[in-house]
Enzyme design. Structure first.
Site, mmCIF file in Angstrom:
data_model
loop_
_atom_site.group_PDB
_atom_site.id
_atom_site.type_symbol
_atom_site.label_atom_id
_atom_site.label_comp_id
_atom_site.label_asym_id
_atom_site.label_seq_id
_atom_site.Cartn_x
_atom_site.Cartn_y
_atom_site.Cartn_z
ATOM 1 N N VAL A 1 0.675 -1.241 0.002
ATOM 2 C CA VAL A 1 0.112 -0.076 -0.014
ATOM 3 C C VAL A 1 0.840 0.916 0.063
ATOM 4 O O VAL A 1 1.776 1.265 0.963
ATOM 5 C CB VAL A 1 -0.545 -0.129 1.094
ATOM 6 N N VAL B 1 4.502 -1.241 3.259
ATOM 7 C CA VAL B 1 4.418 -0.646 3.094
ATOM 8 C C VAL B 1 4.635 -0.128 2.150
ATOM 9 O O VAL B 1 6.114 -0.153 2.080
ATOM 10 C CB VAL B 1 4.464 0.987 4.331
ATOM 11 N N LYS B 2 4.070 0.500 1.120
ATOM 12 C CA LYS B 2 5.318 1.096 -0.533
ATOM 13 C C LYS B 2 5.776 2.880 0.051
ATOM 14 O O LYS B 2 5.079 3.310 -0.258
ATOM 15 C CB LYS B 2 4.387 0.791 -1.799
ATOM 16 N N ILE B 3 6.745 2.281 -0.111
ATOM 17 C CA ILE B 3 7.783 3.930 0.044
ATOM 18 C C ILE B 3 8.854 4.196 -1.681
ATOM 19 O O ILE B 3 9.470 3.297 -1.329
ATOM 20 C CB ILE B 3 8.749 3.990 0.713
#
Ligand code: G3P
Length: 219
Positions: free
Chosen positions: A56, A83-85
């Site tokens: 996400v 978590v897509k960073i």
């Protein structure tokens, strides 16, 4: 190589999950936008269907904001939420901070081996080299996947490489040859992977021949 779906469309994701081949899902704001639904609704539905990591995207411009977003998303499902960073100096800080909180991250928009190295060292659980977008500008996207896998495996790092921005079945085959740990694949391409004209022709012929066997002999 594990297979993830690259989609935010719950209909597609549910169907692919039903084939028994899915081990995760990646999303991004462009994919969510296409659904016409809210980010949170998409993610909540995906988490209920996919048995594996669900990426996400964090969209804040600074590390503090990305960490806050990450902590918030992780509350939905601490095991699955990844978590897509986006790659960058603020992104690296956020990856490190989230790793220290035991929140999984997927460093996205990786376009060079040095970006891949930095993301691994910051503690990313996954990195996503964008193969198709590199091919689009005349670079060999798959070479980046191979380089990243080589140094991750060579140095015994734990980060997994997700071959992303895959556009056709040959990309998936090449990603496997390059040693990618995971390919994230659009639904359309996943379906293409199952199809072969000789399979269709073979099924037709077997069915025709089966119908010609006298009824008493069909069991
Ligand atoms: O996983 C990344 C992917 O969604 C980007 O794909 O086709 O927009 O480059 P594409």
């Amino acid at each position: 190589m594990k297979l993830f779906i690259d989609s935010a469309d719950i209909g597609e994701i549910r169907e692919a999950a039903g084939w028994g081949i899915l081990e995760g899902c990646t999303t991004n704001p462009s994919l969510v936008r296409k659904t016409g639904r809210s980010f949170r609704d998409c993610v909540t539905d995906i988490l209920a269907v996919v048995d594996g990591p669900v990426s996400v995207e964090a969209v804040s411009p600074d590390a503090e904001g990305m960490v806050r977003e990450g902590e918030d998303w992780a509350k939905l499902d601490p095991e699955k939420v990844t978590v897509k960073i986006p790659m960058g100096l603020e992104g690296l800080k956020a990856i490190r901070a989230l790793a220290e909180r035991n929140i999984k991250t997927n460093c996205t928009l990786v376009f060079s081996p040095t970006q891949a190295m930095l993301a691994c060292r910051a503690g990313a659980s996954f990195i996503s080299p964008f193969v198709g977008r590199l091919d689009d500008i005349g670079h060999d996207g798959m070479e980046l996947v191979a380089d990243a896998v080589e140094f991750i495996d060579g140095y015994g790092l734990e980060t997994e490489v997700i071959a992303a921005s895959l556009r056709h079945p040959l990309h998936v085959i090449e990603a496997a040859r390059a040693g990618a740990h995971i390919s994230t694949i659009p639904f359309k391409v996943l379906k293409m992977m199952a199809v072969h004209p000789l399979t269709e022709a073979g099924i037709r012929k077997f069915n025709e021949d089966f119908a010609q066997i006298p009824a008493a002999g069909r069991q």
